[in-house]
Write a protein that holds these residues in place. Structure first.
Motif, PDB file in Angstrom:
ATOM      1  N   VAL A 298       0.985   6.760  -7.307  1.00  0.00           N
ATOM      2  CA  VAL A 298       0.090   7.153  -6.212  1.00  0.00           C
ATOM      3  C   VAL A 298      -1.265   6.455  -6.387  1.00  0.00           C
ATOM      4  CG1 VAL A 298      -1.114   9.080  -5.112  1.00  0.00           C
ATOM      5  CG2 VAL A 298       1.263   9.357  -5.860  1.00  0.00           C
ATOM      6  N   LEU A 299      -1.730   6.365  -7.643  1.00  0.00           N
ATOM      7  CA  LEU A 299      -2.994   5.677  -7.916  1.00  0.00           C
ATOM      8  C   LEU A 299      -2.913   4.198  -7.569  1.00  0.00           C
ATOM      9  CD1 LEU A 299      -5.843   5.475  -9.148  1.00  0.00           C
ATOM     10  CD2 LEU A 299      -4.752   5.191 -11.395  1.00  0.00           C
TER      11      LEU A 299
ATOM     12  N   ARG B 123       0.814  -1.220   0.000  1.00  0.00           N
ATOM     13  CA  ARG B 123       0.000   0.000   0.000  1.00  0.00           C
ATOM     14  C   ARG B 123       0.843   1.263   0.000  1.00  0.00           C
ATOM     15  NH1 ARG B 123      -4.201  -1.894   4.796  1.00  0.00           N
ATOM     16  NH2 ARG B 123      -5.320  -3.478   3.599  1.00  0.00           N
ATOM     17  N   TRP B 124       1.892   1.279   0.841  1.00  0.00           N
ATOM     18  CA  TRP B 124       2.622   2.540   0.980  1.00  0.00           C
ATOM     19  C   TRP B 124       3.840   2.646   0.063  1.00  0.00           C
ATOM     20  CZ3 TRP B 124       7.713   2.208   2.273  1.00  0.00           C
ATOM     21  CH2 TRP B 124       8.158   1.115   3.019  1.00  0.00           C
TER      22      TRP B 124
ATOM     23  N   SER C  78      -4.780  -0.342  -1.608  1.00  0.00           N
ATOM     24  CA  SER C  78      -5.499  -0.148  -0.352  1.00  0.00           C
ATOM     25  C   SER C  78      -6.873  -0.805  -0.376  1.00  0.00           C
ATOM     26  CB  SER C  78      -5.645   1.353  -0.055  1.00  0.00           C
ATOM     27  OG  SER C  78      -4.374   1.952   0.134  1.00  0.00           O
ATOM     28  N   THR C  79      -7.403  -1.064  -1.574  1.00  0.00           N
ATOM     29  CA  THR C  79      -8.694  -1.750  -1.693  1.00  0.00           C
ATOM     30  C   THR C  79      -8.547  -3.270  -1.699  1.00  0.00           C
ATOM     31  OG1 THR C  79      -8.688  -1.815  -4.128  1.00  0.00           O
ATOM     32  CG2 THR C  79      -9.507   0.201  -3.072  1.00  0.00           C
TER      33      THR C  79
ATOM     34  N   ALA D 224      -3.354   3.597  -3.998  1.00  0.00           N
ATOM     35  CA  ALA D 224      -4.769   3.646  -3.628  1.00  0.00           C
ATOM     36  C   ALA D 224      -5.481   2.348  -4.023  1.00  0.00           C
ATOM     37  CB  ALA D 224      -5.440   4.841  -4.293  1.00  0.00           C
TER      38      ALA D 224
ATOM     39  N   ALA E  13       3.269   4.583  -3.301  1.00  0.00           N
ATOM     40  CA  ALA E  13       3.070   6.013  -3.042  1.00  0.00           C
ATOM     41  C   ALA E  13       4.395   6.691  -2.722  1.00  0.00           C
ATOM     42  CB  ALA E  13       2.081   6.210  -1.891  1.00  0.00           C
TER      43      ALA E  13
END
Length: 470
Positions: A432-433, A335-336, A439-440, A436, A339
């Protein structure tokens, strides 16, 4: 007094045993007294192999350039090598699932050693024909990639989850560190042993790597108690008494069946889509960062080359971060990390005129780049069906490589047309997308990764776990 001490000791022993059983049921291995030795040997193996790669990559490129006088021939060498790697990803997977990865890895070392010695000893025919150099380089790339796939399949079979994460993370750290050292070593070797003779040093390092691999396997075998395989019973190497069981002789799924399973699973489709987009952006940024510094930030060749070291520093830290996070940190890292890599790319592109901000951006990108790729690779090793891990990973790898290669090719034209900042804006935002999107990727998806028709049934997995613990 003696009775009290004996009871205390017994209670302490029971508590220890209960703690060990609890850890095993939670998927955590008991501490291994040989883990440090295992890590040291594996680090030495990765270092020797990386030094050899640095030497033979530059040696083959120089031979091609010397024979033709055209820079385009260097690109031809790399293009052919990349092409055979895509073929190997698809073709070699089923062979690894049905054969012995250790044997395949040893053969890959021996073939590379043979090619290097044959050319390095002064074969006039091989060292004086461009097509022979291209074929030799492609052969080395082919067997090297198959060897990498064999190691990818082997490690989950002989290491538990936590040891696997530590080994892979340390391998990434050492490999990143060697990227700082290998160009210097390669330049020195080629200066002292010009032409094809530099390949003899590459061969010597491959011999060293082969010996270290044998030592690594020996350490694992001696530590087999605390360092157990995480492979399911149908994929683990059977004992002599188990080889005659009918279930062990059951044919493995074909490549087509594996491909259908991948496409039919919503969780694996989501993984492939998210992973493909992330790797596409990461690979494009890392391969164009030198052009960004030269063309957009107007740095000299020497200055741009030296600043690449900052991304390597981030990569070294990234390997350590993966090791510390352990198996439980893989999904959080997915997730991170993209980003962070995206933030680093955007910082380098738009604030890079300030050199300390450029350095900070490259460190962030290198950190996110390494953490993501190591975490995604570990997820495949730990969640794909062990019996068909080679085929499973090979198909995923082929798709990712083809998509990334096309994106890299198109990026070169777009870079010339719109400039580096526009390209980095697009791919920085894409990273970055993808963060995100990851994260789902929730608990339901994670569980579904290990619940395809090709995975062992839950009852079988539980029974196999009980047998290994006993």
């Amino acid at each position: 007094m003696t009775t009290t001490n004996q009871k205390s000791a017994a209670n302490g022993q029971s508590a220890t045993e209960r703690e060990t059983v609890a850890k095993e049921r939670a998927g955590l291995p008991a501490p291994s007294p040989r883990l440090t030795l295992l890590l040291v040997v594996f680090a030495a193996l990765v270092l020797a192999r990386s030094m050899s790669e640095g030497i033979y990559d530059i040696a083959f490129a120089n031979l091609a350039l010397d024979l033709s006088g055209l820079v385009s021939t260097v690109g031809l060498v790399y293009f052919v090598g990349y092409g055979v790697e895509v073929v190997a990803s698809v073709a070699a997977g089923p062979l690894l699932d049905r054969g012995d990865p250790k044997t395949v890895l040893v053969v890959s070392y021996l073939v590379k050693i043979g090619v290097f010695v044959l050319i390095g000893l002064g074969s006039t025919f091989l060292s004086s024909h461009l097509w022979a150099i291209v074929v030799a380089a492609a052969t080395v790339d082919l067997v090297h990639h198959v060897g990498e796939m064999a190691l990818f399949v082997l490690l989950p079979r002989i290491l538990d989850a936590r040891a696997l994460v530590r080994v892979q993370a340390l391998g990434g750290t050492v490999r990143s560190a060697s990227e700082l050292l290998s160009p210097v070593v390669a330049g020195l070797v080629i200066a002292l042993m010009p032409g094809s003779r530099a390949l003899l040093v590459a061969a010597g390092l491959q011999v060293l790597a082969l010996g270290l691999f044998a030592a690594f396997v020996a350490v694992v075998i001696r530590a087999r108690g605390p360092v157990r395989s995480t492979a399911p019973a149908d994929a683990a190497e059977p004992d002599a008494g188990e080889r005659a069981e009918p279930a062990e002789r059951a044919p493995l799924p074909s490549r087509r069946e594996v491909a259908r399973t991948l496409t039919a699973s919503r969780a694996w489709r989501r993984f492939t889509t998210f992973h493909g987009l992330t790797v596409l952006a990461l690979s494009t940024v890392i391969l164009s960062v030198l052009s960004l510094m030269r063309e957009t930030l107007h740095m000299t060749a020497a200055g741009a080359g030296s600043f690449l070291a900052f991304s390597t520093i981030g990569a070294i830290v990234g390997g350590l971060a993966v090791a510390k996070a352990g198996p439980d940190g893989i999904y959080t890292s997915l997730r991170w990390a993209p980003a962070l890599a995206g933030a680093g790319a955007l910082t380098a592109a738009f604030l890079g005129q300030t050199r300390w901000l450029l350095a900070a951006g490259l460190i962030l990108f290198g950190l996110g780049f390494t953490v993501y790729l190591r975490s995604a690779g570990l997820l495949i090793q730990l969640r794909a069906p062990s019996a068909v891990l080679g085929t499973w990973n090979g198909l995923l790898d082929a798709v990712i490589r083809i998509v990334s290669a096309a994106a890299i090719l198109v990026t070169g034209f777009l870079f010339d047309r719109f400039g580096g900042q526009a390209i980095y804006l697009a791919f920085g935002l894409l990273l970055v997308l993808t963060a995100a999107l990851w994260s789902t990727f929730g608990t339901q998806d994670r569980e579904a990764l290990g619940a395809t028709p090709l995975h062992p049934a839950p009852a079988a997995r539980d029974e196999a776990g009980e047998v290994r613990r006993s």
